[in-house]
Design a protein around this motif. Structure first.
Motif, short mmCIF file in Angstrom:
data_model
loop_
_atom_site.label_atom_id
_atom_site.label_comp_id
_atom_site.label_asym_id
_atom_site.label_seq_id
_atom_site.Cartn_x
_atom_site.Cartn_y
_atom_site.Cartn_z
N ASP A 208 2.18 1.84 -3.40
CA ASP A 208 1.14 2.47 -4.24
C ASP A 208 0.97 3.93 -3.88
O ASP A 208 0.81 4.79 -4.77
CB ASP A 208 -0.19 1.72 -4.07
CG ASP A 208 -0.13 0.30 -4.62
OD1 ASP A 208 0.75 0.04 -5.46
OD2 ASP A 208 -0.95 -0.54 -4.20
N GLU A 209 1.01 4.22 -2.57
CA GLU A 209 0.85 5.61 -2.14
C GLU A 209 2.02 6.46 -2.60
O GLU A 209 1.84 7.65 -2.92
CB GLU A 209 0.70 5.67 -0.63
CG GLU A 209 -0.63 5.14 -0.13
CD GLU A 209 -0.74 5.22 1.38
OE1 GLU A 209 0.20 5.76 2.01
OE2 GLU A 209 -1.77 4.77 1.93
N GLN B 85 0.83 -1.21 0.00
CA GLN B 85 0.00 0.00 0.00
C GLN B 85 0.86 1.25 0.00
O GLN B 85 0.56 2.23 -0.70
CB GLN B 85 -0.92 -0.01 1.23
CG GLN B 85 -2.00 -1.08 1.19
CD GLN B 85 -2.81 -1.11 2.47
OE1 GLN B 85 -2.60 -0.29 3.36
NE2 GLN B 85 -3.75 -2.04 2.56
#
Length: 735
Positions: A310-311, A307
């Motif tokens: 992705d961030e 995550q």
């Protein structure tokens, strides 16, 4: 003393030889020397009298060897024990070989029976077995029951030899060896107590490590070399319970490597059905057959890591892209330009963008900007980029075009775009665009950013459908202007940059009746900056109110300082129209003067004629100040555009006529008539005229002829520091 001599303190340790063995060596040698001393002395004297000198020499040699062994017990233990052991063997052999009485000679063999005990104390178990084997020789000698041949012809038999030998055996067997054994037992007892203490500590450590293992937050287990689970801690038991799995099944699923490993990833699928990502750390324990396994469940951490990755991608896009339109933002365009050696640049200002946002909303304006960017990019050669660097500013760049080529493209594109732009939903909007063309490098001065350029362009006068070349120097001026604003803010909070000079105002006799406070700014880098420069900057940046309050505060402090010196003088301060439009300023001024105990009549307020142009904004403030007792003066009269009606409605005490009307007076009749008419007009309003800019005696004489009573100018006094003005006021008047 005895402890040091006999090494009785077992707590002292030696690096090579056990302390108790050194102690045994010294105890046996010292006890033997002391106890046999009488026998040795008596036998030596008897042998000397009988002429058996070799007996004396043999006794002396034995005694010297024992003394040397005693001395070497701590320094050369190996040599000392060799000497003592050799002395015992030699004594037994001498008795068997050189005593003629066979019954007495047998005592030498019996003496050698002590050798295994002595060797055990001094040499250890292995040497003891050797000594035990060697004692078969004296044992066979006794069984043989025949004397050994005396090859040397030496006879050590003395009259008291039976007493000597019996005493020697008694002392050695009954005292020396028991004392040595007692010393060994004492050492064993001390070591046993130490071992018990260590065992107690070890047991405590084992319990402590077991508690640490059981209560460790990391799941862990101990396995054998064949991967059999021997022990597991609480954390692992909880994990196994949550995922419905046994410890042995987990060990089998982990595919445990033979060698030690650290953070080895393993994917395990428990009975719960959800796969778990584990990290395995294997460590060999002190016992070769056991290994410690540390297990970390990093399933959630791995998901979080994905995550975060992705961030990071999203953040990189947010950092370089405009969210509303999807185009590159100022940082993204700057990053693109930093990787290009040259590029043509076109900047588009959406002239009616603020109006469209006000009427239709921000989303519509953003859609129009995205639409126009898409169309312009399609009309440019391949390889161009489009970006948004301001609310209403777009930028287009192409690495293969120079400024002139970009200028030609934008002229043609402006014609093709037309005045209307339709959105996908069918709505059509009028678009007014202004283009400015530049090139990279040279687009931005050093240290500037595209956001600064966009802010500068938003302040310029925009002509729709116009394509011009970008003035790069204008950005430097824009930056200098904003830097001056920031420096002025710093000056208001620092000491020594802002100060007041005072220019006296005189009557017809040349007496100083008032002084105008003139603000000065000594910039730390630029030196003295003219008020004509920084006063407009203060008004544009919203700092004029703070500046005026600072001036009022300094003027009030000066009035109080002069009053303490016995000087009574009116000070006039200049107010901005922005001060008068501030509803709270007039109330603050009245309250501040009351707090400082300044009478309103001693503080004259000068306002420009321009401030009278908007009666709705300024009339109430001026009326409030006049009612409070502040004298009002109109500054620079004749240069503004106020109406005569407004002038008559204001109860001004003084009207200051601008210096421009006095420049050609006297000498030009038209200028004289104009100035005379202005003076008469001031008197008609009930105010006293004060002419500024008096620079010659002729001008002063002409004004006196017109009946003027108050004057100000360089001919009379130039602006000066307050200390200089105070000295002039306190100086005696000429007779």
């Amino acid at each position: 003393m005895l402890n040091r001599l006999l090494f009785l303190n077992d707590e002292l340790q030696t690096p090579a030889t056990p302390l108790w063995q050194m102690s045994v060596l010294r105890i046996i040698t010292l006890s033997g020397l002391l106890l046999v001393l009488g026998v040795a002395a008596h036998s030596s004297v008897t042998a000397w009298r009988l002429g058996q000198y070799y007996v004396f020499y043999i006794v002396i040699v034995f005694y010297a060897v024992l003394l040397l062994a005693t001395f070497l017990a701590s320094r050369r233990y190996q040599v000392g024990r060799i000497l003592l052991t050799g002395s015992v063997v030699a004594a037994g052999l001498v008795m068997q070989l050189f005593i003629s009485n066979f019954a007495l000679a047998k005592l030498g063999a019996i003496f050698l029976y002590s050798l295994p005990i002595l060797v055990l104390l001094l040499w250890g178990p292995k040497a003891t077995f050797v000594a035990m084997a060697l004692n078969l020789l004296p044992f066979g000698y006794l069984l043989y029951d025949k004397p050994l041949p005396n090859w040397f012809g030496i006879n050590l038999t003395l009259p008291d030899t039976p007493i000597y030998l019996q005493s020697l055996l008694f002392i050695f067997f009954n005292l020396c060896l028991p004392l040595g054994l007692m010393r060994m037992l004492k050492a064993l007892k001390w070591h046993n107590s130490q071992q018990k203490h260590l065992n107690k500590q070890l047991n405590f450590s084992m319990l402590l490590y077991r508690d640490l293992f059981d209560n460790d937050a990391h799941p862990a287990l101990i396995i054998t070399s064949k991967n059999k689970v021997m022990r597991q801690n609480k954390a692992l038991r909880h994990w196994l319970k949550d995922h419905k799995m046994s410890a042995q099944a987990l060990a089998a699923a982990l595919d445990i490597p033979v060698e030690d490993c650290t953070n080895a990833p393993r994917m395990v699928t428990p009975k719960s059905g959800k796969s778990r990502m584990l990290q395995l750390t294997k460590t060999q324990m002190a016992h070769n057959h056991y290994q410690l396994l540390l297990i970390d469940d990093i399933t959630e951490a791995s998901q979080l890591k994905l995550q975060l990755a992705d961030e990071r991608i999203i953040n990189r896009r947010l950092r370089w892209h405009d969210l509303a339109t999807g185009m590159l933002n100022d940082s993204g365009v700057e990053h693109w330009l930093s990787r290009k050696s040259t590029a043509g640049v076109a900047l588009m200002q959406f002239c009616n963008g603020p109006g469209i946002r006000l009427r239709y909303g921000k989303d519509v304006k953003d859609l129009l900007l995205a639409k126009i960017a898409s169309r312009v990019k399609a009309l440019l050669p391949r390889g161009s980029i489009a970006g948004r660097i301001g609310r209403n500013t777009l930028i287009f760049c192409h690495p293969a075009l120079d400024a002139q080529a970009m200028y030609g493209f934008m002229q043609a594109i402006e014609v093709q775009l037309g005045p209307q732009l339709a959105l996908d939903d069918g709505r059509s909007f009028g678009m007014e665009r202004h283009w400015q063309i530049g090139s990279h490098p040279g687009l931005l001065p050093l240290g500037h950013h595209l956001s600064t350029l966009a802010a500068h362009l938003s302040t310029q006068r925009l002509v729709p459908e116009q394509v011009t070349m970008l003035d790069a120097s204008a950005l430097k001026r824009f930056d200098s202007h904003h830097q001056l604003i920031e420096d002025l803010r710093q000056a208001l909070t620092s000491e020594g940059q802002l100060y007041l000079d005072y220019q006296p105002q005189c009557d017809t006799q040349g007496n100083i009746v008032a002084a105008e406070a003139l603000l000065r700014w000594n910039h730390p880098a630029q030196g003295n900056i003219s008020p004509a420069v920084f006063i407009p900057v203060a008004e544009q940046s919203g700092n004029i109110n703070r500046l005026t309050r600072w001036v009022v505060g300094q003027a009030c402090s000066q009035l109080k300082a002069w009053a303490e010196q016995g000087i009574k003088l009116r000070i006039s301060v200049n107010l901005s129209v922005l001060d008068l439009t501030d509803e709270g300023f007039s109330h603050w001024l009245i309250s501040y003067c009351q707090q400082q105990q300044i009478t309103p009549g001693s503080l004259e307020l000068e306002i420009t004629e321009t401030a009278l142009a908007d009666p709705q904004q300024t009339s109430q403030s001026l009326k409030t100040l006049a009612d409070a007792g502040f004298p009002l003066a109109i500054d620079d009269f004749g240069t503004g555009h106020s109406s005569l009606t407004r002038l008559t409605s204001l109860d001004a005490d003084i009207i200051k006529i601008d210096r421009d009307f006095l420049k050609t007076v006297p000498g030009q009749p038209r200028s004289e008539r104009m100035l005379k008419a202005i003076i008469d007009l001031c008197r008609a309003t009930g105010a006293e005229p004060l002419v500024e800019g008096v620079e010659t005696q002729q001008q002063l004489d002409w004004l006196l002829e017109q009946g003027c009573r108050f004057f100000q100018g360089f001919y009379l006094y130039k602006p000066m520091p307050p200390l200089t003005l105070a000295q002039i006021l306190k100086a005696p008047s000429p007779a």
